[in-house]
Motif scaffolding. Structure first.
Motif, PDB file in Angstrom:
ATOM      1  N   PRO A 172      34.163  45.702  32.926  1.00  0.00           N
ATOM      2  CA  PRO A 172      35.379  46.457  32.639  1.00  0.00           C
ATOM      3  C   PRO A 172      35.494  47.625  33.607  1.00  0.00           C
ATOM      4  N   MET A 173      36.681  47.929  33.998  1.00  0.00           N
ATOM      5  CA  MET A 173      36.900  49.042  34.924  1.00  0.00           C
ATOM      6  C   MET A 173      37.249  50.265  34.089  1.00  0.00           C
ATOM      7  N   GLU A 174      36.256  51.049  33.813  1.00  0.00           N
ATOM      8  CA  GLU A 174      36.439  52.205  32.950  1.00  0.00           C
ATOM      9  C   GLU A 174      36.638  53.471  33.769  1.00  0.00           C
ATOM     10  N   GLY A 175      37.440  54.387  33.228  1.00  0.00           N
ATOM     11  CA  GLY A 175      37.636  55.667  33.878  1.00  0.00           C
ATOM     12  C   GLY A 175      38.678  55.649  34.979  1.00  0.00           C
ATOM     13  N   HIS A 176      39.364  54.536  35.142  1.00  0.00           N
ATOM     14  CA  HIS A 176      40.410  54.431  36.164  1.00  0.00           C
ATOM     15  C   HIS A 176      41.687  53.925  35.492  1.00  0.00           C
ATOM     16  N   GLY A 177      42.792  54.030  36.195  1.00  0.00           N
ATOM     17  CA  GLY A 177      44.057  53.541  35.672  1.00  0.00           C
ATOM     18  C   GLY A 177      44.084  52.026  35.563  1.00  0.00           C
ATOM     19  N   ARG A 178      44.947  51.517  34.734  1.00  0.00           N
ATOM     20  CA  ARG A 178      45.131  50.078  34.569  1.00  0.00           C
ATOM     21  C   ARG A 178      46.489  49.698  35.166  1.00  0.00           C
ATOM     22  N   ASN A 179      46.807  48.406  35.137  1.00  0.00           N
ATOM     23  CA  ASN A 179      48.067  47.896  35.667  1.00  0.00           C
ATOM     24  C   ASN A 179      48.267  48.354  37.107  1.00  0.00           C
ATOM     25  N   ALA A 180      47.317  48.003  37.948  1.00  0.00           N
ATOM     26  CA  ALA A 180      47.344  48.381  39.353  1.00  0.00           C
ATOM     27  C   ALA A 180      48.288  47.475  40.138  1.00  0.00           C
ATOM     28  N   CYS A 181      48.574  47.871  41.365  1.00  0.00           N
ATOM     29  CA  CYS A 181      49.396  47.081  42.273  1.00  0.00           C
ATOM     30  C   CYS A 181      48.702  47.037  43.622  1.00  0.00           C
ATOM     31  N   VAL A 182      48.645  45.840  44.211  1.00  0.00           N
ATOM     32  CA  VAL A 182      48.096  45.696  45.545  1.00  0.00           C
ATOM     33  C   VAL A 182      49.148  45.010  46.409  1.00  0.00           C
ATOM     34  N   SER A 183      49.294  45.468  47.630  1.00  0.00           N
ATOM     35  CA  SER A 183      50.240  44.888  48.572  1.00  0.00           C
ATOM     36  C   SER A 183      49.468  44.062  49.588  1.00  0.00           C
ATOM     37  N   LEU A 184      49.852  42.800  49.753  1.00  0.00           N
ATOM     38  CA  LEU A 184      49.222  41.920  50.734  1.00  0.00           C
ATOM     39  C   LEU A 184      50.181  41.745  51.904  1.00  0.00           C
ATOM     40  N   GLU A 185      49.806  42.210  53.067  1.00  0.00           N
ATOM     41  CA  GLU A 185      50.618  42.027  54.269  1.00  0.00           C
ATOM     42  C   GLU A 185      50.201  40.714  54.916  1.00  0.00           C
ATOM     43  N   VAL A 186      51.161  39.796  55.040  1.00  0.00           N
ATOM     44  CA  VAL A 186      50.881  38.453  55.553  1.00  0.00           C
ATOM     45  C   VAL A 186      51.854  38.116  56.680  1.00  0.00           C
ATOM     46  N   ALA A 187      51.506  37.107  57.454  1.00  0.00           N
ATOM     47  CA  ALA A 187      52.358  36.702  58.576  1.00  0.00           C
ATOM     48  C   ALA A 187      53.609  35.960  58.109  1.00  0.00           C
TER      49      ALA A 187
END
Length: 121
Positions: free
Chosen positions: A57-72
């Motif tokens: 579990p990822m404790e002590g950090h925010g949830r519902n994260a967003c990651v951006s994937l830069e692709v060709a």
């Protein structure tokens, strides 16, 4: 020359489910796993130069994260993943100059895929 890059860490609720989604459905390759039970711990995945760490579990950090994937080619990723996982919307051209689409992993994290707008031809 030393390598420098940012690797996002996304919160997940179950490493087995995360592996099914990221490896089996999205085509990432596991790079490391630190888990005693297969359900909690850390799982690193990569695809080309994209790397993500999944933490349960990822404790002590925010949830519902967003990651951006830069692709060709955003359309190529959309075609590959369409039908394997639910996608929010098809690729479209943004006013700010990128072609994008997004999806959500089973844990509520957004994966925002963006590539260049194809040249008219």
């Amino acid at each position: 020359m030393p390598m420098e890059r940012a690797v996002p860490v996304l919160p997940v609720d179950d490493l087995r489910r995360a592996r099914e989604f990221y490896v089996d459905k999205l085509g990432f390759t596991p790079t490391f796993e630190a888990s005693e039970d297969g359900r909690t711990g850390l799982l690193g995945v990569a695809r080309g130069s994209i790397a993500i760490t999944l933490d349960c579990p990822m404790e002590g950090h925010g949830r519902n994260a967003c990651v951006s994937l830069e692709v060709a080619d955003a359309d190529q990723y959309f075609r590959e993943w369409n039908g394997r996982v639910p996608l929010r919307r098809p690729p479209h051209d943004e006013d700010w100059g990128a072609r994008t689409f997004d999806l959500e992993d089973p844990f509520g994290n957004t994966i925002f895929v963006m590539g260049p707008i194809a040249a008219a031809g």
